[in-house]
Design an enzyme around this catalytic site. Sequence first.
Site, mmCIF file in Angstrom:
data_model
loop_
_atom_site.group_PDB
_atom_site.id
_atom_site.type_symbol
_atom_site.label_atom_id
_atom_site.label_comp_id
_atom_site.label_asym_id
_atom_site.label_seq_id
_atom_site.Cartn_x
_atom_site.Cartn_y
_atom_site.Cartn_z
ATOM 1 N N GLY A 283 -12.927 -3.408 0.816
ATOM 2 C CA GLY A 283 -14.297 -2.978 1.095
ATOM 3 C C GLY A 283 -14.769 -1.909 0.125
ATOM 4 N N ARG B 256 0.819 -1.218 0.000
ATOM 5 C CA ARG B 256 0.000 0.000 0.000
ATOM 6 C C ARG B 256 0.852 1.267 0.000
ATOM 7 N NH1 ARG B 256 -4.902 -1.978 3.922
ATOM 8 N NH2 ARG B 256 -6.178 -2.806 2.231
ATOM 9 N N LYS C 28 -19.651 -16.122 1.409
ATOM 10 C CA LYS C 28 -21.081 -15.932 1.667
ATOM 11 C C LYS C 28 -21.793 -15.175 0.565
ATOM 12 C CE LYS C 28 -20.747 -15.791 6.660
ATOM 13 N NZ LYS C 28 -20.857 -14.942 7.844
ATOM 14 N N GLY D 56 -10.305 -8.092 -1.054
ATOM 15 C CA GLY D 56 -9.037 -8.343 -0.368
ATOM 16 C C GLY D 56 -8.509 -9.749 -0.607
HETATM 17 P P1 ADP Z 1 -12.941 -11.122 -1.149
HETATM 18 O O1 ADP Z 1 -12.131 -10.704 0.062
HETATM 19 O O2 ADP Z 1 -12.095 -11.260 -2.369
HETATM 20 O O3 ADP Z 1 -14.140 -10.214 -1.349
HETATM 21 P P2 ADP Z 1 -14.441 -13.053 0.359
HETATM 22 O O4 ADP Z 1 -13.949 -12.444 1.617
HETATM 23 O O5 ADP Z 1 -15.860 -12.870 0.010
HETATM 24 O O6 ADP Z 1 -13.523 -12.590 -0.873
HETATM 25 O O7 ADP Z 1 -14.217 -14.629 0.399
HETATM 26 C C1 ADP Z 1 -12.966 -15.210 0.629
HETATM 27 C C2 ADP Z 1 -13.086 -16.428 1.488
HETATM 28 O O8 ADP Z 1 -14.009 -17.361 0.966
HETATM 29 C C3 ADP Z 1 -11.770 -17.155 1.597
HETATM 30 O O9 ADP Z 1 -11.328 -17.117 2.933
HETATM 31 C C4 ADP Z 1 -12.086 -18.589 1.157
HETATM 32 O O10 ADP Z 1 -11.448 -19.566 1.950
HETATM 33 C C5 ADP Z 1 -13.588 -18.643 1.350
HETATM 34 N N1 ADP Z 1 -14.197 -19.714 0.534
HETATM 35 C C6 ADP Z 1 -14.221 -19.814 -0.796
HETATM 36 N N2 ADP Z 1 -14.810 -20.968 -1.184
HETATM 37 C C7 ADP Z 1 -15.155 -21.620 -0.061
HETATM 38 C C8 ADP Z 1 -15.803 -22.875 0.218
HETATM 39 N N3 ADP Z 1 -16.188 -23.671 -0.766
HETATM 40 N N4 ADP Z 1 -15.995 -23.203 1.509
HETATM 41 C C9 ADP Z 1 -15.583 -22.389 2.499
HETATM 42 N N5 ADP Z 1 -14.995 -21.195 2.310
HETATM 43 C C10 ADP Z 1 -14.766 -20.819 1.048
HETATM 44 MG MG MG Z 2 -12.483 -11.033 2.183
#
Ligand code: ADP
Ligand code: MG
Length: 399
Positions: A379, A40, A203, A356
């Site tokens: 975020g 960063r 989620k 992230g």
């Molecule tokens: P980002 O930070 O890119 O927005 P998220 O925070 O929404 O992404 O999601 C990332 C998390 O989702 C990771 O920690 C990953 O382990 C989890 N994840 C992805 N697929 C699965 C799965 N099938 N079961 C459990 N966790 C999962």
């Molecule tokens: Mg995340």
Amino acid sequence: MIGKRTIADLDPKAIEGKRALVRVDFNVPVKDGVVGDETRIRAALPTIRALKGMGARVVLLSHLGRPKGGGYEAKYSLKPVAAALELLLGSPITFIPDAALLDAADATRRLPRGGVALVENTRFLAGEETNDAATADVLAKLGDFFVNDAFGSAHRAHASTEAVAHQLKPAVAGYLMEKELEYLGKALAEPARPFIAVLGGAKISGKIDVITNLLPKVDQILIGGAMANTFFKAQGASVGTSLVEDERLDMAIDLLSKAGPKIVLPESVVVAEALEKPGTRREVEWHAIPDRCGVYDIGVAARTRFAMLIKGAKTVVWNGPMGVFETPPFDEGTVAVAKALAAATAKGAVTVVGGGDSAAAIAKAGLEEQVSHVSTGGGASLEFLEGKVLPGVAALDDR
Ligand code: ADP
Ligand code: MG
């Protein structure tokens, strides 16, 4: 192009010798007084160097971590960041320990042309997170004009991101901010088609607004990660021990009926008895998930299909890993998508990665230089994809 004034829009005479108050995002990991990851800090260097080069006196503001907001807390001090920045810039940094002290403004005036100062953590100020006008006034006294280069903090209306931009004019976007708005904004506003969104992560609940905002804009949404499990279950499949959101099943059905063929779900998934038992993993079709297994990645068939669609796209926005990428071998689906984005980019597509964990995943795959843009704001990029107005951006001068 981004609708907001930038450094390039300012008269060089309005920069030379003037104090540029620059909000940056130096929210980096610090351990035992040493910066762990400088990404960063490096991301803000183009703006800092440009302003230095134009003869400005550069005064940097940033937050770090989540102090209580009642004053100094040693573990959230920006002092270690000043040391790291000094090495990266190769010039000395004046550290201003308290923006509210009378001599803080004097210290900024004493800077030589091209000199750089870093003000202590803005979240030590009680009025920062409440977007307090008096606090913004204190900050505004440290500069002659305002530059916001902290895209990663732009989704929060804080004194150093929002209120100060009303009190110190001109208020313009820095280079990093400009790049973020350009890539994310252009992808959403005038995408070359086909336009494909790839969504994953843990989620659906955190990403409903992203899906709803993107659906009318995209040609297809490819869905992986644990998010897909909720869509499987909504269609009557059993998902075993997988992470699933039972309270979102109705929403998933609703989205599927609205989206029709626009939503593409993985036809196959990688299941295992547990994350700690990779030896038990195998690939099954989405409707044949065994009761004692959970889904941890998209399957080979799904990877192939997703990769084919991504490679045929002209614009790709990716948010959310396809599986538990932190725990190999369940990173394979995510790596396959990262490679497909790199291949699409090589063929001339605009590819943008937001979030992230997605940014961490593409860096882990060593492909961050091979996509068009990796957003530095987790975020903030999510809120942008949700179609929300970012207060730190809105407060900047319009073109
Ligand atoms: P980002 O930070 O890119 O927005 P998220 O925070 O929404 O992404 O999601 C990332 C998390 O989702 C990771 O920690 C990953 O382990 C989890 N994840 C992805 N697929 C699965 C799965 N099938 N079961 C459990 N966790 C999962
Ligand atoms: Mg995340």
